[in-house]
Design a protein around this motif. Structure first.
Motif, PDB file in Angstrom:
ATOM      1  N   GLY A  14       0.842  -1.195   0.000  1.00 48.99           N
ATOM      2  CA  GLY A  14       0.000   0.000   0.000  1.00 48.99           C
ATOM      3  C   GLY A  14       0.872   1.237   0.000  1.00 48.99           C
ATOM      4  N   ARG A  15       0.312   2.323   0.457  1.00 46.78           N
ATOM      5  CA  ARG A  15       1.093   3.562   0.541  1.00 46.78           C
ATOM      6  C   ARG A  15       2.200   3.399   1.571  1.00 46.78           C
ATOM      7  NH1 ARG A  15      -4.259   6.360   0.070  1.00 46.78           N
ATOM      8  NH2 ARG A  15      -4.293   7.019  -2.098  1.00 46.78           N
ATOM      9  N   GLY A  16       3.338   3.913   1.267  1.00 42.63           N
ATOM     10  CA  GLY A  16       4.466   3.836   2.191  1.00 42.63           C
ATOM     11  C   GLY A  16       5.101   2.458   2.230  1.00 42.63           C
ATOM     12  N   GLY A  17       4.766   1.568   1.276  1.00 43.95           N
ATOM     13  CA  GLY A  17       5.381   0.258   1.233  1.00 43.95           C
ATOM     14  C   GLY A  17       4.798  -0.740   2.206  1.00 43.95           C
ATOM     15  N   GLN A  18       3.736  -0.371   2.941  1.00 41.01           N
ATOM     16  CA  GLN A  18       3.133  -1.285   3.905  1.00 41.01           C
ATOM     17  C   GLN A  18       1.982  -2.036   3.250  1.00 41.01           C
ATOM     18  OE1 GLN A  18       1.905   1.085   7.203  1.00 41.01           O
ATOM     19  NE2 GLN A  18       3.973   1.375   7.978  1.00 41.01           N
ATOM     20  N   THR A  19       1.675  -3.210   3.809  1.00 42.72           N
ATOM     21  CA  THR A  19       0.524  -3.951   3.293  1.00 42.72           C
ATOM     22  C   THR A  19      -0.750  -3.208   3.708  1.00 42.72           C
ATOM     23  OG1 THR A  19       0.493  -5.333   5.267  1.00 42.72           O
ATOM     24  CG2 THR A  19       1.691  -6.169   3.358  1.00 42.72           C
ATOM     25  N   PRO A  20      -1.797  -3.280   2.878  1.00 41.96           N
ATOM     26  CA  PRO A  20      -3.014  -2.540   3.192  1.00 41.96           C
ATOM     27  C   PRO A  20      -3.711  -3.088   4.438  1.00 41.96           C
ATOM     28  CG  PRO A  20      -3.366  -3.974   1.312  1.00 41.96           C
ATOM     29  CD  PRO A  20      -1.900  -4.031   1.643  1.00 41.96           C
ATOM     30  N   GLY A  21      -4.294  -2.206   5.205  1.00 42.91           N
ATOM     31  CA  GLY A  21      -5.027  -2.609   6.395  1.00 42.91           C
ATOM     32  C   GLY A  21      -6.444  -3.038   6.044  1.00 42.91           C
ATOM     33  N   PHE A  22      -7.207  -3.338   7.075  1.00 45.45           N
ATOM     34  CA  PHE A  22      -8.567  -3.829   6.899  1.00 45.45           C
ATOM     35  C   PHE A  22      -9.423  -2.848   6.105  1.00 45.45           C
ATOM     36  CE2 PHE A  22     -12.969  -3.879   8.444  1.00 45.45           C
ATOM     37  CZ  PHE A  22     -13.323  -5.162   8.092  1.00 45.45           C
ATOM     38  N   LEU A  23      -9.428  -1.586   6.508  1.00 39.87           N
ATOM     39  CA  LEU A  23     -10.267  -0.597   5.829  1.00 39.87           C
ATOM     40  C   LEU A  23      -9.773  -0.296   4.415  1.00 39.87           C
ATOM     41  CD1 LEU A  23     -11.004   1.928   8.718  1.00 39.87           C
ATOM     42  CD2 LEU A  23     -12.483   0.132   7.799  1.00 39.87           C
ATOM     43  N   MET A 101     -17.850 -10.223 -12.140  1.00 40.16           N
ATOM     44  CA  MET A 101     -16.735  -9.701 -11.356  1.00 40.16           C
ATOM     45  C   MET A 101     -17.239  -8.772 -10.258  1.00 40.16           C
ATOM     46  SD  MET A 101     -13.461  -7.315 -12.384  1.00 40.16           S
ATOM     47  CE  MET A 101     -13.117  -8.176 -13.868  1.00 40.16           C
ATOM     48  N   SER A 102     -18.207  -7.934 -10.587  1.00 35.69           N
ATOM     49  CA  SER A 102     -18.771  -7.028  -9.594  1.00 35.69           C
ATOM     50  C   SER A 102     -19.414  -7.807  -8.450  1.00 35.69           C
ATOM     51  CB  SER A 102     -19.799  -6.101 -10.254  1.00 35.69           C
ATOM     52  OG  SER A 102     -20.410  -5.273  -9.292  1.00 35.69           O
ATOM     53  N   ALA A 103     -20.186  -8.842  -8.802  1.00 35.42           N
ATOM     54  CA  ALA A 103     -20.832  -9.660  -7.771  1.00 35.42           C
ATOM     55  C   ALA A 103     -19.795 -10.386  -6.918  1.00 35.42           C
ATOM     56  CB  ALA A 103     -21.782 -10.663  -8.426  1.00 35.42           C
ATOM     57  N   ALA A 104     -18.765 -10.915  -7.556  1.00 34.39           N
ATOM     58  CA  ALA A 104     -17.719 -11.628  -6.810  1.00 34.39           C
ATOM     59  C   ALA A 104     -16.970 -10.679  -5.873  1.00 34.39           C
ATOM     60  CB  ALA A 104     -16.743 -12.302  -7.774  1.00 34.39           C
ATOM     61  N   ALA A 105     -16.690  -9.466  -6.335  1.00 32.17           N
ATOM     62  CA  ALA A 105     -15.997  -8.500  -5.484  1.00 32.17           C
ATOM     63  C   ALA A 105     -16.884  -8.091  -4.309  1.00 32.17           C
ATOM     64  CB  ALA A 105     -15.593  -7.270  -6.297  1.00 32.17           C
ATOM     65  N   SER A 106     -18.177  -7.926  -4.552  1.00 33.38           N
ATOM     66  CA  SER A 106     -19.093  -7.600  -3.457  1.00 33.38           C
ATOM     67  C   SER A 106     -19.147  -8.740  -2.441  1.00 33.38           C
ATOM     68  CB  SER A 106     -20.489  -7.309  -3.997  1.00 33.38           C
ATOM     69  OG  SER A 106     -20.483  -6.150  -4.782  1.00 33.38           O
ATOM     70  N   ASP A 107     -19.195  -9.983  -2.946  1.00 36.79           N
ATOM     71  CA  ASP A 107     -19.192 -11.146  -2.054  1.00 36.79           C
ATOM     72  C   ASP A 107     -17.898 -11.202  -1.244  1.00 36.79           C
ATOM     73  OD1 ASP A 107     -21.649 -11.826  -3.080  1.00 36.79           O
ATOM     74  OD2 ASP A 107     -20.895 -13.466  -4.336  1.00 36.79           O
ATOM     75  N   LEU A 108     -16.777 -10.946  -1.921  1.00 35.70           N
ATOM     76  CA  LEU A 108     -15.486 -10.945  -1.236  1.00 35.70           C
ATOM     77  C   LEU A 108     -15.468  -9.901  -0.127  1.00 35.70           C
ATOM     78  CD1 LEU A 108     -12.498 -11.767  -0.894  1.00 35.70           C
ATOM     79  CD2 LEU A 108     -11.961 -10.055  -2.634  1.00 35.70           C
ATOM     80  N   ASN A 109     -16.002  -8.721  -0.419  1.00 36.25           N
ATOM     81  CA  ASN A 109     -16.021  -7.665   0.588  1.00 36.25           C
ATOM     82  C   ASN A 109     -16.848  -8.088   1.799  1.00 36.25           C
ATOM     83  OD1 ASN A 109     -14.921  -5.239   1.286  1.00 36.25           O
ATOM     84  ND2 ASN A 109     -16.357  -3.989   0.138  1.00 36.25           N
ATOM     85  N   GLY A 110     -17.998  -8.724   1.547  1.00 37.92           N
ATOM     86  CA  GLY A 110     -18.832  -9.199   2.650  1.00 37.92           C
ATOM     87  C   GLY A 110     -18.143 -10.281   3.461  1.00 37.92           C
ATOM     88  N   GLU A 111     -17.506 -11.215   2.772  1.00 35.11           N
ATOM     89  CA  GLU A 111     -16.793 -12.285   3.473  1.00 35.11           C
ATOM     90  C   GLU A 111     -15.604 -11.729   4.255  1.00 35.11           C
ATOM     91  OE1 GLU A 111     -15.808 -15.245   0.574  1.00 35.11           O
ATOM     92  OE2 GLU A 111     -17.910 -15.564   0.040  1.00 35.11           O
ATOM     93  N   HIS A 112     -14.906 -10.768   3.666  1.00 35.99           N
ATOM     94  CA  HIS A 112     -13.772 -10.144   4.339  1.00 35.99           C
ATOM     95  C   HIS A 112     -14.246  -9.446   5.618  1.00 35.99           C
ATOM     96  CE1 HIS A 112     -10.826  -6.742   4.848  1.00 35.99           C
ATOM     97  NE2 HIS A 112     -10.002  -7.762   4.777  1.00 35.99           N
ATOM     98  N   ARG A 113     -15.357  -8.719   5.503  1.00 38.21           N
ATOM     99  CA  ARG A 113     -15.910  -8.021   6.661  1.00 38.21           C
ATOM    100  C   ARG A 113     -16.348  -9.021   7.725  1.00 38.21           C
ATOM    101  NH1 ARG A 113     -19.878  -5.710   4.310  1.00 38.21           N
ATOM    102  NH2 ARG A 113     -18.624  -4.046   3.435  1.00 38.21           N
ATOM    103  N   ALA A 114     -16.999 -10.113   7.304  1.00 39.02           N
ATOM    104  CA  ALA A 114     -17.480 -11.105   8.255  1.00 39.02           C
ATOM    105  C   ALA A 114     -16.323 -11.793   8.973  1.00 39.02           C
ATOM    106  CB  ALA A 114     -18.336 -12.146   7.536  1.00 39.02           C
ATOM    107  N   GLU A 115     -15.252 -12.077   8.228  1.00 35.55           N
ATOM    108  CA  GLU A 115     -14.141 -12.812   8.834  1.00 35.55           C
ATOM    109  C   GLU A 115     -13.216 -11.920   9.668  1.00 35.55           C
ATOM    110  OE1 GLU A 115     -10.639 -15.965   7.576  1.00 35.55           O
ATOM    111  OE2 GLU A 115     -12.304 -15.568   6.223  1.00 35.55           O
ATOM    112  N   TYR A 116     -12.930 -10.724   9.173  1.00 37.41           N
ATOM    113  CA  TYR A 116     -11.930  -9.898   9.845  1.00 37.41           C
ATOM    114  C   TYR A 116     -12.497  -8.655  10.520  1.00 37.41           C
ATOM    115  CZ  TYR A 116      -8.611 -12.789   7.343  1.00 37.41           C
ATOM    116  OH  TYR A 116      -7.897 -13.855   6.870  1.00 37.41           O
ATOM    117  N   GLY A 117     -13.784  -8.380  10.330  1.00 38.84           N
ATOM    118  CA  GLY A 117     -14.377  -7.184  10.942  1.00 38.84           C
ATOM    119  C   GLY A 117     -14.270  -7.199  12.450  1.00 38.84           C
ATOM    120  N   GLY A 118     -14.557  -8.349  13.044  1.00 35.76           N
ATOM    121  CA  GLY A 118     -14.453  -8.462  14.502  1.00 35.76           C
ATOM    122  C   GLY A 118     -13.024  -8.285  14.986  1.00 35.76           C
ATOM    123  N   VAL A 119     -12.089  -8.834  14.239  1.00 38.60           N
ATOM    124  CA  VAL A 119     -10.664  -8.689  14.593  1.00 38.60           C
ATOM    125  C   VAL A 119     -10.277  -7.214  14.523  1.00 38.60           C
ATOM    126  CG1 VAL A 119      -8.303  -9.266  13.907  1.00 38.60           C
ATOM    127  CG2 VAL A 119     -10.100 -11.003  13.795  1.00 38.60           C
TER     128      VAL A 119
END
Length: 138
Positions: A14-23, A101-119
């Motif tokens: 990401g910016r500054g050479g770091q991996t992107p965070g959750f948000l 692709m749009s549907a898959a990306a939306s699904d990925l976003n939901g799954e990402h939120r479900a899995e890592y949102g609490g963390v």
């Protein structure tokens, strides 16, 4: 017995050479989904326009035939109509892919939120934890 060793996941920098965070990752995936949906919408519009133009070219070819225009030129108009229909078909194929692709990306976003949102919420509110993957066992 296994030893704990530090592990750095291989994510795009990401910016500054770091991996992107959750948000940041959620934002990128949401932007991808929106861009793919916008692309699909534009391609469906292109398909409709190409079909309309092909129908008009067929009408023009019929009028040329009635007016006894040189068959060579009438044939060229009909070839143009066929080419426009080919473009419409290709636009349909790409639009379907963009919609998928749009549907898959939306699904990925939901799954990402479900899995890592609490963390993410826990790490924001609680004590600082090691980055994901730090305690990987080899």
């Amino acid at each position: 017995m296994s030893e704990l060793v530090p592990y750095t996941p291989h994510l795009p920098a990401g910016r500054g050479g770091q991996t992107p965070g959750f948000l940041a990752l959620a934002g990128r995936v949401a932007k991808l989904a929106a861009s793919a949906a916008h692309l699909a919408e534009g391609l469906w519009n292109l398909k409709r326009q190409m079909e309309r133009d092909a129908n008009h070219a067929d009408l023009l070819a019929d009028l040329c035939t009635k007016a006894e225009v040189d068959p060579h030129f009438t044939g060229l108009v009909r070839e143009g109509a066929t080419a426009l229909r080919d473009v419409a078909k290709a636009a349909t194929d790409v639009a379907r892919t963009a919609s998928d692709m749009s549907a898959a990306a939306s699904d990925l976003n939901g799954e990402h939120r479900a899995e890592y949102g609490g963390v993410y919420e826990t790490s924001r509110l609680g004590p600082r934890q090691a980055k994901p993957g730090f305690y990987r066992i080899r």
